[in-house]
Design a protein around this motif. Structure first.
Motif, PDB file in Angstrom:
ATOM      1  N   ASN A 287      -8.231  20.340  -8.169  1.00  0.00           N
ATOM      2  CA  ASN A 287      -7.782  20.611  -7.128  1.00  0.00           C
ATOM      3  C   ASN A 287      -8.198  20.142  -6.106  1.00  0.00           C
ATOM      4  N   HIS A 288      -9.286  19.951  -6.183  1.00  0.00           N
ATOM      5  CA  HIS A 288     -10.860  20.170  -4.920  1.00  0.00           C
ATOM      6  C   HIS A 288     -10.157  18.293  -4.707  1.00  0.00           C
ATOM      7  N   ILE A 289      -9.717  17.851  -5.524  1.00  0.00           N
ATOM      8  CA  ILE A 289      -9.399  15.885  -4.709  1.00  0.00           C
ATOM      9  C   ILE A 289      -8.246  16.366  -4.453  1.00  0.00           C
ATOM     10  N   ARG A 290      -6.964  17.152  -4.510  1.00  0.00           N
ATOM     11  CA  ARG A 290      -5.920  16.949  -4.192  1.00  0.00           C
ATOM     12  C   ARG A 290      -5.867  18.822  -2.492  1.00  0.00           C
ATOM     13  N   ASP A 291      -7.497  19.046  -2.324  1.00  0.00           N
ATOM     14  CA  ASP A 291      -7.080  19.919  -1.233  1.00  0.00           C
ATOM     15  C   ASP A 291      -8.182  18.551   0.049  1.00  0.00           C
ATOM     16  N   THR A 292      -8.735  17.518  -0.555  1.00  0.00           N
ATOM     17  CA  THR A 292      -9.537  16.796  -0.297  1.00  0.00           C
ATOM     18  C   THR A 292      -8.943  15.245   0.136  1.00  0.00           C
ATOM     19  N   LEU A 293      -7.330  14.759  -0.733  1.00  0.00           N
ATOM     20  CA  LEU A 293      -7.174  13.960  -0.400  1.00  0.00           C
ATOM     21  C   LEU A 293      -6.443  12.927   1.390  1.00  0.00           C
ATOM     22  N   PRO A 294      -5.307  14.183   1.477  1.00  0.00           N
ATOM     23  CA  PRO A 294      -5.110  13.590   3.150  1.00  0.00           C
ATOM     24  C   PRO A 294      -6.758  13.195   3.932  1.00  0.00           C
ATOM     25  N   GLY A 295      -7.504  13.783   3.962  1.00  0.00           N
ATOM     26  CA  GLY A 295      -8.410  14.000   5.057  1.00  0.00           C
ATOM     27  C   GLY A 295      -9.348  11.891   4.700  1.00  0.00           C
ATOM     28  N   LEU A 296      -9.661  11.865   2.802  1.00  0.00           N
ATOM     29  CA  LEU A 296     -10.072  11.510   1.720  1.00  0.00           C
ATOM     30  C   LEU A 296      -8.661   9.843   2.772  1.00  0.00           C
ATOM     31  N   ALA A 297      -7.543   9.996   2.858  1.00  0.00           N
ATOM     32  CA  ALA A 297      -6.440   8.824   3.383  1.00  0.00           C
ATOM     33  C   ALA A 297      -6.719   8.140   4.391  1.00  0.00           C
ATOM     34  N   GLN A 298      -6.913   9.594   5.499  1.00  0.00           N
ATOM     35  CA  GLN A 298      -7.090   9.238   6.905  1.00  0.00           C
ATOM     36  C   GLN A 298      -8.560   8.462   7.086  1.00  0.00           C
ATOM     37  N   GLN A 299      -9.179   9.250   5.974  1.00  0.00           N
ATOM     38  CA  GLN A 299     -10.436   8.029   6.454  1.00  0.00           C
ATOM     39  C   GLN A 299     -10.531   6.187   5.993  1.00  0.00           C
ATOM     40  N   ALA A 300      -9.962   6.832   5.304  1.00  0.00           N
ATOM     41  CA  ALA A 300     -10.217   5.178   3.878  1.00  0.00           C
ATOM     42  C   ALA A 300      -9.099   4.715   5.674  1.00  0.00           C
ATOM     43  N   ALA A 301      -7.634   4.959   6.009  1.00  0.00           N
ATOM     44  CA  ALA A 301      -7.260   4.349   6.698  1.00  0.00           C
ATOM     45  C   ALA A 301      -7.473   4.183   8.164  1.00  0.00           C
ATOM     46  N   GLU A 302      -8.692   4.939   8.880  1.00  0.00           N
ATOM     47  CA  GLU A 302      -9.226   4.393   9.790  1.00  0.00           C
ATOM     48  C   GLU A 302     -10.795   3.105   9.691  1.00  0.00           C
ATOM     49  N   GLN A 303     -10.350   2.872   8.069  1.00  0.00           N
ATOM     50  CA  GLN A 303     -11.936   2.149   8.149  1.00  0.00           C
ATOM     51  C   GLN A 303     -10.956   0.438   8.093  1.00  0.00           C
ATOM     52  N   TYR A 304     -10.153   1.266   6.843  1.00  0.00           N
ATOM     53  CA  TYR A 304      -9.449   0.349   6.851  1.00  0.00           C
ATOM     54  C   TYR A 304      -8.672  -0.439   8.765  1.00  0.00           C
ATOM     55  N   LEU A 305      -8.245  -0.035  10.081  1.00  0.00           N
ATOM     56  CA  LEU A 305      -8.232  -0.719  10.859  1.00  0.00           C
ATOM     57  C   LEU A 305      -8.771  -0.441  11.899  1.00  0.00           C
ATOM     58  N   GLY A 306     -10.401  -0.586  11.323  1.00  0.00           N
ATOM     59  CA  GLY A 306     -12.098  -0.534  11.637  1.00  0.00           C
ATOM     60  C   GLY A 306     -12.012  -2.112  11.622  1.00  0.00           C
ATOM     61  N   LEU A 307     -11.592  -2.639  10.177  1.00  0.00           N
ATOM     62  CA  LEU A 307     -11.853  -3.889   9.770  1.00  0.00           C
ATOM     63  C   LEU A 307     -10.990  -5.000  10.105  1.00  0.00           C
ATOM     64  N   GLU A 308      -9.904  -4.773  10.182  1.00  0.00           N
ATOM     65  CA  GLU A 308      -8.645  -5.341  10.809  1.00  0.00           C
ATOM     66  C   GLU A 308      -9.016  -6.669  11.317  1.00  0.00           C
ATOM     67  N   LYS A 309      -9.168  -6.338  12.906  1.00  0.00           N
ATOM     68  CA  LYS A 309      -9.500  -6.917  13.635  1.00  0.00           C
ATOM     69  C   LYS A 309     -10.867  -8.448  13.462  1.00  0.00           C
ATOM     70  N   GLU A 310     -11.682  -7.912  12.068  1.00  0.00           N
ATOM     71  CA  GLU A 310     -12.979  -8.802  12.070  1.00  0.00           C
ATOM     72  C   GLU A 310     -12.066 -10.013  10.655  1.00  0.00           C
ATOM     73  N   VAL A 311     -11.337  -8.711  10.463  1.00  0.00           N
ATOM     74  CA  VAL A 311     -10.801  -9.822   8.757  1.00  0.00           C
ATOM     75  C   VAL A 311     -10.158 -10.965   9.492  1.00  0.00           C
ATOM     76  N   ALA A 312      -9.281 -10.570  10.379  1.00  0.00           N
ATOM     77  CA  ALA A 312      -8.302 -11.797  11.095  1.00  0.00           C
ATOM     78  C   ALA A 312      -8.935 -12.806  11.192  1.00  0.00           C
ATOM     79  N   GLU A 313     -10.297 -12.597  11.589  1.00  0.00           N
ATOM     80  CA  GLU A 313     -10.955 -14.172  12.090  1.00  0.00           C
ATOM     81  C   GLU A 313     -11.204 -15.173  10.703  1.00  0.00           C
ATOM     82  N   TYR A 314     -11.317 -14.567   9.931  1.00  0.00           N
ATOM     83  CA  TYR A 314     -11.645 -14.941   8.160  1.00  0.00           C
ATOM     84  C   TYR A 314     -10.532 -14.864   7.374  1.00  0.00           C
ATOM     85  N   LYS A 315      -9.221 -14.602   7.946  1.00  0.00           N
ATOM     86  CA  LYS A 315      -8.201 -15.622   6.853  1.00  0.00           C
ATOM     87  C   LYS A 315      -7.866 -17.072   7.362  1.00  0.00           C
ATOM     88  N   ASN A 316      -7.959 -17.534   5.510  1.00  0.00           N
ATOM     89  CA  ASN A 316      -7.150 -19.174   6.250  1.00  0.00           C
ATOM     90  C   ASN A 316      -8.447 -19.646   6.656  1.00  0.00           C
TER      91      ASN A 316
END
Length: 809
Positions: A287-316
């Motif tokens: 139940n604790h996981i269920r309650d914290t899952l939306p916030g966890l997903a938001q955290q992961a999405a924010e960090q994912y978007l934050g890394l996209e620009k830097e990672v784009a430089e390293y593609k290919n």
């Protein structure tokens, strides 16, 4: 399974932990977990082994758990264990698991009982466990033993705080029953980070070792030091049982028998024991996981978007591509030039508020440090006058000079200028050091290419050192060139209007524009100085006071010749009048600088002058005073001029040249310094950083995919209501609505459960439509009622009875 419909939630977090542990960091995501805390020998390891039903944890005296152990229990038909650091290797023998834990611990911490925050990830598959993830932390201690650091207590506390301070972490506080609960280390530290008790679950061990006639009934009934989630009692194997290899299954049966037969615990036996604890933790963590899952997903999405620009430089990305290296070299050199110029000239964007830039430090050298060094120069007055006297006599030789010799002035001034050269050279050295520091600061962006950074620093520093010599030569040349000599020898000491008092018979009093220099006193018709009336040499002149006339409003002083010669026309003295006494005093001070003294000072000066320093010759004395005043004026104006000249010289010869060199010539020097490919070889740290970033990016992407695929239907248990000092749940002021459930839950108010406040109840999650349901029965323990592993709980026809431990609320 313990919590049906969301049984994949705990494996989900296990996958996330594994994904982030692989890259050596947690991406700053607060994963839901249960941390096991307690003092040494509180029984933490026994509780975890009872969950698994196997002996697999290291045992001994002192600190045995010296690294966090992330224990992931997975319900599975086959029984085996896996370590994250031993990929694709299955451990069937749990003695080997213990040996591996000990070996992996010593690999990081050594054998001196030290600790480390780097976790060990262990996953146990078994048909005897519920899906559950716990973190076994080192036991709290007070005294360092053996080779342990003296601050071991604070190290362990800091490690525990890293885990339990996070809101996503449930705290399993383990306390032995044969100690005073008020002194429990586990409850004390849990209270610090969770004062409301929302995340703390109490576990009481060693109930069978309490003194005869005592029990923990009040504690287990949540009456003494109550917790919202209550307490669960367990009975672990004794050290004798462990040494005798007593089977954990037999120990569980003995535990069950203990609670059913003990008069103090018989009425709450269904809510005690290891099976109930495991089931309760499974439910709470799910139940604790269920309650914290939306916030966890938001955290992961924010960090994912934050890394996209830097990672784009390293593609290919191809590290050895010549075209990429050439382009990177041009961009880095250009950026270095821009950064260097911004540091020197200043910039309005991205202003550093922590420390001064190179340009600001150089400005402080120019306008604070350098003037201070000039002010520190002092002259020995007695020695200076002696040198001037000797210089004048040596210039005249056997002749008697009527005029002040220029050569004497030049000789004295050159000697004084040498003293000015030292602070000038020191100023250049300070500026050079700041320039070199600025170059090093600006090359920080070249850290990815160590050879390029090294060559850039070497080339620019060499150029700055070359300009150093030219700058010092130029400054020395300016100082010794005598550029200001003539200007100062003929410099005007004072100008202003004075009234020349002459008798009416000889023309009467009249105002003239007077100009006083080191050699003469001239007066003109007006301040345009075109029509000169007279020029009076200052040789053998003195000043005397004249009494103010009865009918006159002006203040008067007189100039006369000490050899009784006429001063002006046939006058032995001339009287000069001013509008105020302040003007008189000011003019007297100016005459004093020109070597013309008041009459009354003549005797004093002659009497007090040392015979070996000053001649009795008044003319020589006046010449000494004249040169002394000129030297003082000259050095003062030189100081002022050099304060203005030094920054301009350094800026022109050194700083501006360095900027031009970086922009126009640095690239050519780099190409001629060596092979371009070697210059653009990537550092190992940069390659590692790129790989870690890509792995983190993939881990976050995988985490988002895992979270997005999870089912959102669950049977949830809300956070229990607050408890009062008597251990009973506080009565609600309105309808009971579980705070952790999104959406309305139909049905009658929920009855509080002694262990966790309320029984299981179906509820919607993540905004899903509400599912009608009836209140369920209290949670059964293993060995009583239907097997929780075989089928979901049946829906009763009426609400469950309130257990005796919670009546009267």
């Amino acid at each position: 399974m313990g919590n049906r419909g969301m049984e994949d939630l705990i494996p989900l977090i296990n996958k996330l932990q594994d994904a982030f542990s692989t890259i050596g960091q947690s991406c700053n995501l607060d994963l839901p977990q249960i941390a096991v805390v307690g003092g040494q020998s509180a029984g933490k390891s026994s509780v975890l082994e009872n969950f698994v039903g196997r002996d697999f944890l290291p045992r001994g005296s002192g600190i045995v758990t010296r690294r966090p152990l992330i224990l992931q229990l997975v319900n599975n038909k086959a029984e085996y264990a896996e370590f994250l650091h031993c990929k694709n290797k299955k451990f069937v023998d749990f003695e080997e698991v213990r040996s591996e834990i000990e070996a992996e611990t010593e690999r990081i911490t050594g054998s001196n009982k030290g600790i480390s925050p780097i976790p060990i990830n262990l996953r146990v598959y078994s048909p005897n466990v519920l899906n559950l993830t716990l973190i076994d932390l080192p036991g709290m201690t007070k005294v360092a033993v053996g080779d342990q650091p003296v601050d071991i207590e604070h190290q362990i506390r800091d490690m525990l705080m890293q885990f339990i301070t996070k809101e996503s972490c449930l705290i399993l506080a383990v306390t032995p029953a044969n100690t005073d609960l008020a002194n429990s280390d586990a409850l004390k530290i849990a209270k610090e980070v969770d004062p409301q008790g929302l995340r703390t679950i109490g576990v009481i061990t060693k109930l069978d070792l309490m003194d005869e006639g005592t029990d923990a009934k009040d504690i287990l009934e949540n009456k003494l030091l109550p917790l919202r989630r209550g307490y669960i009692g367990v009975v672990n194997r004794s050290q004798k049982d462990i040494d005798g290899k007593k089977d954990i299954g037999a120990a569980m049966a003995a535990e069950r028998k203990f609670f059913l037969s003990h008069p103090s615990y018989r009425h709450i036996a269904e809510r005690m024991g290891t099976p109930h604890l495991q089931k309760a933790l499974n439910q709470q963590l799910t139940n604790h996981i269920r309650d914290t899952l939306p916030g966890l997903a938001q955290q992961a999405a924010e960090q994912y978007l934050g890394l996209e620009k830097e990672v784009a430089e390293y593609k290919n990305f191809s590290p050895d591509d010549p075209q990429r290296k050439t382009k990177a070299l041009l961009q880095l050199v250009q950026q270095f030039g821009v950064d260097f110029e911004k540091c020197i000239e200043g910039s309005g964007d991205q202003v550093d508020t922590n420390e001064l830039s190179g340009g600001a430090k150089i400005n402080r050298i120019f306008h604070e440090r350098f003037p201070f060094e000039l002010v520190k120069i002092v002259f020995d007055e007695k020695e200076l006058r002696r040198e001037i006297s000797h210089a004048i006599k040596n210039v005249h030789g056997v002749r008697t000079g009527l005029f002040t010799p220029d050569l004497a002035f030049e000789a004295i001034v050159k000697k004084q200028i040498v003293k000015l050269k030292t602070p000038c050279l020191k100023c250049i050295d300070l500026v050079i050091q700041e320039l070199i520091n600025t170059v090093r600061q600006c090359t920080n962006k070249l850290n990815s290419y160590p050879r390029l950074r090294e060559e850039t620093e070497r080339i620019v520093t060499t150029f700055v050192r070359e300009r150093e010599g030219k700058t010092k030569d130029q400054v020395g040349s300016d100082l010794m060139s005598g550029y200001w000599k003539k200007r100062f020898l003929l410099s005007v000491i004072r100008k202003g209007w004075l009234t020349l008092n002459i008798s009416i018979m000889k023309g009467g009093s009249k105002e003239y524009w007077f100009v006083l220099t080191a050699e003469s006193l001239s007066w003109y018709k007006d301040e345009e100085e075109k029509e000169k009336k007279y020029m009076l040499p200052l040789d053998n002149l003195k000043l005397r006071d004249v009494e103010k006339g009865f009918m006159s409003a002006k203040h008067v002083f007189a100039i006369f010749n000490t050899e009784s010669r006429n001063v002006y026309k046939d006058l032995r003295q001339i009287e000069l009048a001013c509008d105020s006494q302040e003007d008189v005093d000011s003019w007297k001070a100016s005459f004093l600088r020109a070597g013309v003294y008041p009459e009354k000072d003549q005797v004093d000066n002659e009497d007090s002058a040392p015979a070996d320093t000053f001649s009795m010759d008044p003319q020589l004395e006046r010449q000494v005073e004249t040169i002394r005043n000129l030297v003082d004026s000259y050095i003062g104006i030189i100081n002022k001029s050099i304060r203005d000249l030094m920054p301009k010289t350094i800026m022109h010869i050194m700083i501006n040249s360095a900027k031009d060199f970086i922009h126009s010539e640095l690239l050519a020097y780099l190409y001629s310094a060596g092979n371009q490919s070697s210059l653009m070889e990537e550092s190992a740290d940069q390659a590692q950083r790129r790989d870690e970033m890509l792995r983190m990016y993939q881990a976050l992407k995988e985490a988002l995919n895992i979270i997005g695929d999870i089912s959102t239907t669950t049977i949830s248990t809300p956070v229990p209501p607050p408890v009062n000092d008597g251990g009973a749940a506080a009565a609600p002021s309105g309808p009971v609505r579980p705070p952790t459930v999104r959406g309305a839950t139909p049905g009658p108010p929920l009855n509080p459960s002694p262990a966790f406040g309320v029984p299981l109840n179906p509820s919607p999650a993540f905004g899903a439509p509400p599912i009608p349901s009836r209140p369920g029965p209290p949670m059964n323990a293993f060995g009583s009622g239907p097997d929780p592993f075989s089928a979901p709980p049946q829906i009763p026809s009426r609400p469950a009875r309130v257990p005796p431990g919670q009546r009267g609320q």
